[in-house]
Motif scaffolding. Sequence first.
Motif, PDB file in Angstrom:
ATOM      1  N   PHE A 198       0.853  -1.186   0.000  1.00  9.65           N
ATOM      2  CA  PHE A 198       0.000   0.000   0.000  1.00  9.65           C
ATOM      3  C   PHE A 198       0.890   1.238   0.000  1.00  9.65           C
ATOM      4  O   PHE A 198       1.741   1.395   0.871  1.00  9.65           O
ATOM      5  CB  PHE A 198      -0.899   0.022   1.240  1.00  9.65           C
ATOM      6  CG  PHE A 198      -1.862  -1.136   1.328  1.00  9.65           C
ATOM      7  CD1 PHE A 198      -2.823  -1.336   0.348  1.00  9.65           C
ATOM      8  CD2 PHE A 198      -1.804  -2.023   2.390  1.00  9.65           C
ATOM      9  CE1 PHE A 198      -3.711  -2.399   0.425  1.00  9.65           C
ATOM     10  CE2 PHE A 198      -2.688  -3.088   2.482  1.00  9.65           C
ATOM     11  CZ  PHE A 198      -3.647  -3.276   1.491  1.00  9.65           C
TER      12      PHE A 198
ATOM     13  N   GLY B 162      -4.800   3.350  -2.864  1.00  6.43           N
ATOM     14  CA  GLY B 162      -4.421   1.959  -3.090  1.00  6.43           C
ATOM     15  C   GLY B 162      -5.238   1.008  -2.236  1.00  6.43           C
ATOM     16  O   GLY B 162      -5.623  -0.080  -2.684  1.00  6.43           O
ATOM     17  N   ILE B 163      -5.515   1.410  -0.994  1.00  2.00           N
ATOM     18  CA  ILE B 163      -6.370   0.599  -0.123  1.00  2.00           C
ATOM     19  C   ILE B 163      -7.775   0.527  -0.708  1.00  2.00           C
ATOM     20  O   ILE B 163      -8.394  -0.538  -0.770  1.00  2.00           O
ATOM     21  CB  ILE B 163      -6.411   1.191   1.299  1.00  2.00           C
ATOM     22  CG1 ILE B 163      -5.019   1.160   1.927  1.00  2.00           C
ATOM     23  CG2 ILE B 163      -7.413   0.433   2.170  1.00  2.00           C
ATOM     24  CD1 ILE B 163      -4.932   1.864   3.262  1.00  2.00           C
TER      25      ILE B 163
END
Length: 236
Positions: free
Chosen positions: A115, A120-121
Amino acid sequence: MKNLNLLPILFYIFVGCQLNAQMPKVHSIGSMKDMGSTYDLHVLLDTISPKSHLYGMGPYDRMKGEITVVDGKPYFATAFEEGKYQVSTEWDIQSPFFVYADVKEWKVFKITSSFNCVKGIQDVVASIAQANGYDLQKPFPFIIKGAFDELTAHIVTPRNPEVEGYREGVKSQKFTFGDTQGELVGFYSENHQGVFTHANSFVHIHFLKKDKTFMGHLDEISTKSSSYKLYLPKRK
């Protein structure tokens, strides 16, 4: 031939039932965009029921800090002094906006990922949820547990002089942690921007350290590829 013609209909009914099985219901009270400059309080946490498996988040009081509820335990964090923070537990607290859900059971997904930002999460959560039949048009909570190389989280501070903890020109304090364990507690929604997610995001995420000594709103994250556990609400 008539039976064959029924197959597409039955398929769509099956898929529809699978998507509608997504539970539990996410509730929200108040909204980010309506806080204005007065940060009027709209919910007393002690009035929310049931509490035993409650998960939720929002600002503490009139921007005095952050609130995160994890499995029925309420944490609120303040940062009134420079470089210092405090985490307490109490139900008798209020918030200008709050999002929550009662989650009795979770489905666990073992993932390997790096991450490098909050987006991105968001992308990983959306990808795994969609691949497993979750309807991304409906909001849902999630949790990611593991060890994180580095992350930064903030705790908001009061913006009005009459509120306890006010310091002129200070709207929040950021804290950075390296090689730390804990959980990222979040809510995903593609339809609540400005309500409980920011205008440019589909997620609202708080970080709670494993030892419960720190909690705050996740701003930045940087991890190399590692194993994590992603928790999504179990669908009935």
